[in-house]
Design a protein around this motif. Structure first.
Motif, PDB file in Angstrom:
ATOM      1  N   PRO A 106       5.837  75.406  92.566  1.00  0.00           N
ATOM      2  CA  PRO A 106       6.236  74.383  93.539  1.00  0.00           C
ATOM      3  C   PRO A 106       6.790  74.984  94.825  1.00  0.00           C
ATOM      4  N   TRP A 107       6.764  74.166  95.867  1.00  0.00           N
ATOM      5  CA  TRP A 107       7.321  74.548  97.168  1.00  0.00           C
ATOM      6  C   TRP A 107       8.837  74.575  97.099  1.00  0.00           C
ATOM      7  N   GLN A 108       9.465  75.530  97.807  1.00  0.00           N
ATOM      8  CA  GLN A 108      10.906  75.672  97.819  1.00  0.00           C
ATOM      9  C   GLN A 108      11.478  75.193  99.159  1.00  0.00           C
ATOM     10  N   LYS A 109      12.695  74.658  99.123  1.00  0.00           N
ATOM     11  CA  LYS A 109      13.312  74.149 100.350  1.00  0.00           C
ATOM     12  C   LYS A 109      13.527  75.253 101.378  1.00  0.00           C
ATOM     13  N   GLY A 110      13.859  76.448 100.904  1.00  0.00           N
ATOM     14  CA  GLY A 110      14.057  77.548 101.830  1.00  0.00           C
ATOM     15  C   GLY A 110      12.786  77.891 102.590  1.00  0.00           C
ATOM     16  N   GLU A 111      11.633  77.690 101.953  1.00  0.00           N
ATOM     17  CA  GLU A 111      10.358  77.940 102.629  1.00  0.00           C
ATOM     18  C   GLU A 111      10.115  76.935 103.746  1.00  0.00           C
ATOM     19  N   THR A 112      10.641  75.714 103.584  1.00  0.00           N
ATOM     20  CA  THR A 112      10.533  74.722 104.652  1.00  0.00           C
ATOM     21  C   THR A 112      11.307  75.178 105.877  1.00  0.00           C
ATOM     22  N   LEU A 113      12.499  75.739 105.642  1.00  0.00           N
ATOM     23  CA  LEU A 113      13.317  76.190 106.770  1.00  0.00           C
ATOM     24  C   LEU A 113      12.607  77.248 107.597  1.00  0.00           C
ATOM     25  N   ILE A 114      12.067  78.267 106.931  1.00  0.00           N
ATOM     26  CA  ILE A 114      11.446  79.341 107.705  1.00  0.00           C
ATOM     27  C   ILE A 114      10.105  78.898 108.310  1.00  0.00           C
ATOM     28  N   GLY A 150       9.804  76.047 109.674  1.00  0.00           N
ATOM     29  CA  GLY A 150      10.247  75.354 110.885  1.00  0.00           C
ATOM     30  C   GLY A 150      10.413  76.252 112.079  1.00  0.00           C
ATOM     31  N   ILE A 151      10.553  77.564 111.877  1.00  0.00           N
ATOM     32  CA  ILE A 151      10.621  78.503 113.003  1.00  0.00           C
ATOM     33  C   ILE A 151       9.373  79.389 113.060  1.00  0.00           C
ATOM     34  N   GLY A 152       8.284  78.906 112.435  1.00  0.00           N
ATOM     35  CA  GLY A 152       7.002  79.591 112.557  1.00  0.00           C
ATOM     36  C   GLY A 152       6.880  80.853 111.750  1.00  0.00           C
ATOM     37  N   GLN A 153       7.604  80.953 110.661  1.00  0.00           N
ATOM     38  CA  GLN A 153       7.526  82.133 109.797  1.00  0.00           C
ATOM     39  C   GLN A 153       6.991  81.724 108.423  1.00  0.00           C
ATOM     40  N   GLY A 154       7.122  82.586 107.453  1.00  0.00           N
ATOM     41  CA  GLY A 154       6.651  82.286 106.114  1.00  0.00           C
ATOM     42  C   GLY A 154       5.134  82.299 106.045  1.00  0.00           C
ATOM     43  N   LEU A 185      -3.185  78.818 109.259  1.00  0.00           N
ATOM     44  CA  LEU A 185      -2.686  78.116 108.066  1.00  0.00           C
ATOM     45  C   LEU A 185      -1.468  77.280 108.427  1.00  0.00           C
ATOM     46  N   ALA A 186      -1.547  75.990 108.100  1.00  0.00           N
ATOM     47  CA  ALA A 186      -0.386  75.096 108.165  1.00  0.00           C
ATOM     48  C   ALA A 186      -0.095  74.684 106.730  1.00  0.00           C
ATOM     49  N   PRO A 187       0.813  75.371 106.041  1.00  0.00           N
ATOM     50  CA  PRO A 187       0.988  75.185 104.599  1.00  0.00           C
ATOM     51  C   PRO A 187       1.566  73.814 104.251  1.00  0.00           C
ATOM     52  N   THR A 188       1.216  73.353 103.073  1.00  0.00           N
ATOM     53  CA  THR A 188       1.775  72.131 102.506  1.00  0.00           C
ATOM     54  C   THR A 188       2.256  72.434 101.102  1.00  0.00           C
ATOM     55  N   SER A 189       3.003  71.495 100.517  1.00  0.00           N
ATOM     56  CA  SER A 189       3.473  71.690  99.145  1.00  0.00           C
ATOM     57  C   SER A 189       2.299  71.724  98.172  1.00  0.00           C
ATOM     58  N   GLN A 190       1.287  70.905  98.417  1.00  0.00           N
ATOM     59  CA  GLN A 190       0.113  70.899  97.547  1.00  0.00           C
ATOM     60  C   GLN A 190      -0.654  72.211  97.659  1.00  0.00           C
ATOM     61  N   TRP A 191      -0.767  72.739  98.906  1.00  0.00           N
ATOM     62  CA  TRP A 191      -1.469  74.012  99.106  1.00  0.00           C
ATOM     63  C   TRP A 191      -0.820  75.113  98.272  1.00  0.00           C
ATOM     64  N   LYS A 192       0.503  75.198  98.271  1.00  0.00           N
ATOM     65  CA  LYS A 192       1.157  76.265  97.538  1.00  0.00           C
ATOM     66  C   LYS A 192       0.959  76.118  96.030  1.00  0.00           C
TER      67      LYS A 192
END
Length: 619
Positions: A432-440, A442-446, A418-425
């Motif tokens: 909606p997608w949260q900015k904090g979710e973008t951060l994690i 970026g290090i392959g988590q979430g 899975l490579a998540p997107t804002s639309q997927w969520k």
């Protein structure tokens, strides 16, 4: 006198009329007989032969599966089987119980044989066992007077000489299910003794491996009993299938991972996409399926918490952790929001709103550029890169590198990660997608998930200069694929990422510096990863409980490592994941180093493995 004459003439006319009718009837009968016996002779002879002659299919030998050097991985072994004829046995259950004293038969199996025998005509033989040893055959032959209706004959049994070492790649064969019979019109599937590929390449290449059936013509009587064999035409054996797999490397990888409770590894050629080794542990013995797996063994395999039946290389979905940081860096460079010289200060944490996101190094790394951030795996640097790019930009680059969807390898059951997107969520959760979710992310988590094979593909595409290489195990008669398509990444963007991966292994502060290759004169580049399986609470972080070695295994992080070599002219990519291995640098990196070393050592003449033609010999 006149009356007598009239009577005589009347009788004569009647006699002539009757005679004419009889002659006409006999003429019609003769004409019909002529039509049936002469004009329609061929038609009625064919119908008679259809009632007298029975045509039956002969199961062809299944094609062999070979490694890249032609060494057999799956073959056919002559075997003996025992069958029973209900009509001749008279007391079928009694005969089966006496036979069970020689050949192990459970009560459930005896019941199953009885049900099968009653569903067929009394003279049709029913298979009891197919894997008899010579001692069992001899014992049955000696006791044949006490076993009426029992008969012995020879057949072929699928043989896997290397057992669990290659089981997840080869798969296994088994009896045809009702669903498979309905889906496949091949008449071979209707034969009780026929076996079909159930998993692995046995399944994905089953059509080529099964071959074409032969034909047997036998004479039967009015009730269908065989009288004699009239004609036999042997079918065409299945085609041999040569894999890209290297048996020596596969065995080494399996032995190297065997000490782990659950782990996986993939080795592939970065230019051709040939998979040289693919190992998932624990494993299973496919020979048990070829012989007919027992209920007890099947239930034990299914209930095993380490999932030996699952090929984790293509079905295990893991957070990629820090092995994803190359994707984040490339996305930032491609989007123009950073350069190789961009600096980010790491104090050990990053604040976003009222949330604090931590780096793995409590007191931080200080000021870093891209190469040092990769070498030291600084979380804060990649939080910042992810924030600048956004989750949709990360997802786009992920897919170009082979993440977020099936790779298309010729094995059944591959998962896409899975490579998540804002639309997927929004579609999945309705929020909606949260900015904090973008951060994690970026290090392959979430939400981010990848398989070991996808990580190997990602590494290969980075190492080969951004070519869309695709993994494969067996190629069809059309031959090898042409040059892979260019993914369109700028060379000046790939170069600092590969340099950073080189620093991970060969730099003085690299997280995998203890796993550097020694004594080969060849350098290896890589990236460690440690992915969390559960969120760390503030209390656990403050007390250090999240780093304790006595944590329950299921709470420990996954250990990951990806690498390629040689650095100067990349040829091989390796990915390793140790489930709950706790540390990528301490657990997964040494395994990856040893696998890469063995890959280079096995190369013919000390050079690259010859993959293009799948030919060559081990020196």
């Amino acid at each position: 006198m006149r009356l007598e004459g009239d009577r005589a003439r009347s009788f004569t006319r009647r006699a002539l009329l009757v005679g004419g009718v009889q002659t006409g009837l006999f003429g019609l009968l003769a004409a019909r007989l002529w039509n049936l016996q002469v004009e329609q002779n061929a038609t009625w002879r064919l119908l008679a032969d259809d009632n007298r002659i029975s045509e039956r299919l002969i199961v062809p030998p299944r094609g062999r599966i070979l490694d890249r050097l032609g060494r057999p991985l799956a073959t056919n072994m002559p075997t003996y089987r025992v069958r029973v004829v209900r009509e001749q046995a008279r007391d079928l259950r009694g005969v089966l119980e006496r036979l069970a004293m020689i050949v192990p038969l459970s009560a459930e199996r005896i019941d199953e044989i009885e049900r099968q025998a009653r569903s067929l005509r009394a003279f049709v033989p029913v298979v009891v066992r197919e894997d008899l040893s010579w001692e069992q055959v001899a014992s049955i032959a000696v006791r044949s007077p006490d076993l009426p209706g029992v008969m012995l004959d020879a057949g072929l049994l699928r043989q896997y000489p290397y057992g669990s070492t290659v089981s997840h790649i080869l798969g296994y064969v088994g009896a045809v299910s009702r669903e498979e019979l309905q889906q496949d019109p091949d008449p071979l599937l209707q034969l009780p003794e026929f076996r079909i590929g159930k998993n692995g390449v046995e399944r994905s290449h089953d059509a080529a491996l099964r071959g074409r059936a032969g034909l047997l013509r036998v004479e039967v009587n009015a009730v269908g009993r065989e009288i004699r064999e009239l004609e036999r035409h042997e079918g065409d054996a299945g085609a041999d299938l040569k894999l890209s797999l290297d048996l020596d490397l596969q065995r080494f990888c399996f032995e190297r991972l065997a000490e782990q409770l659950s782990a996986s590894a993939v080795v592939m050629d970065v230019h051709s996409g040939a998979v040289l080794a693919m190992v998932s542990v624990p494993s299973y013995d496919p020979r048990a399926f070829a012989r007919g797996i027992s209920t007890e063994l099947w239930q034990a395999l299914v209930a095993d918490p380490f999932h030996p039946l699952v090929n984790k290389c293509i079905r295990g979905e893991y957070p990629p952790g820090s092995t994803f940081k190359m994707v984040t860096a490339l996305a930032a460079l491609e989007a123009g929001v950073a350069t190789p010289k961009t600096e980010v200060f790491c104090p050990g944490y990053m604040v976003l709103g009222n949330a604090r996101f931590h780096c793995w190094k409590q007191h931080g790394h200080g000021r870093l550029q891209l190469e040092q951030a990769l070498a030291q795996s600084c979380d804060i640097f990649f939080y910042e890169m992810a924030r600048r790019v956004g989750v949709d930009g990360l997802a786009a680059v992920s897919r170009r590198l082979g993440l977020g969807g099936p790779t298309g390898i010729d094995l059944p059951g591959e998962k896409g990660g899975l490579a998540p997107t804002s639309q997927w969520k929004r579609e999945r959760f309705g929020v909606p997608w949260q900015k904090g979710e973008t951060l994690i992310t970026g290090i392959g988590q979430g939400f981010m998930l990848a398989t070991p094979l996808q990580l190997a593909v990602m590494t290969a595409r980075l190492a080969n200069g951004g070519q869309a290489v695709e993994p494969w195990l067996a190629r069809s008669a059309q031959g090898q694929p042409g040059a892979a398509a260019d993914l369109g990444f700028a060379a000046e963007h790939l170069a600092p990422i590969l340099a950073g991966m080189n620093e991970v292994v060969n730099g003085s502060r690299g997280t995998a510096r203890a796993a550097a290759l020694q004594g080969l004169g060849v350098a290896m580049a890589g990236k460690t990863g440690t992915s969390q399986v559960r969120r760390i609470t503030k209390a656990e972080r403050a007390s250090g409980a999240h780093k304790r070695k006595d944590r329950p295994r299921e709470h420990r992080d996954h250990a990951l490592f990806v690498c390629f070599a040689p650095v100067e002219a990349p040829r091989y990519a390796v990915s390793v994941i140790v489930d709950h291995g706790d540390s990528g640098s301490a657990t997964a990196a040494p395994i990856g180093r040893d696998i890469m070393r063995r890959t280079l050592e096995l190369a013919p003449g000390g050079g690259p493995l010859q993959i293009s033609g799948l030919e060559g010999q081990r020196p």
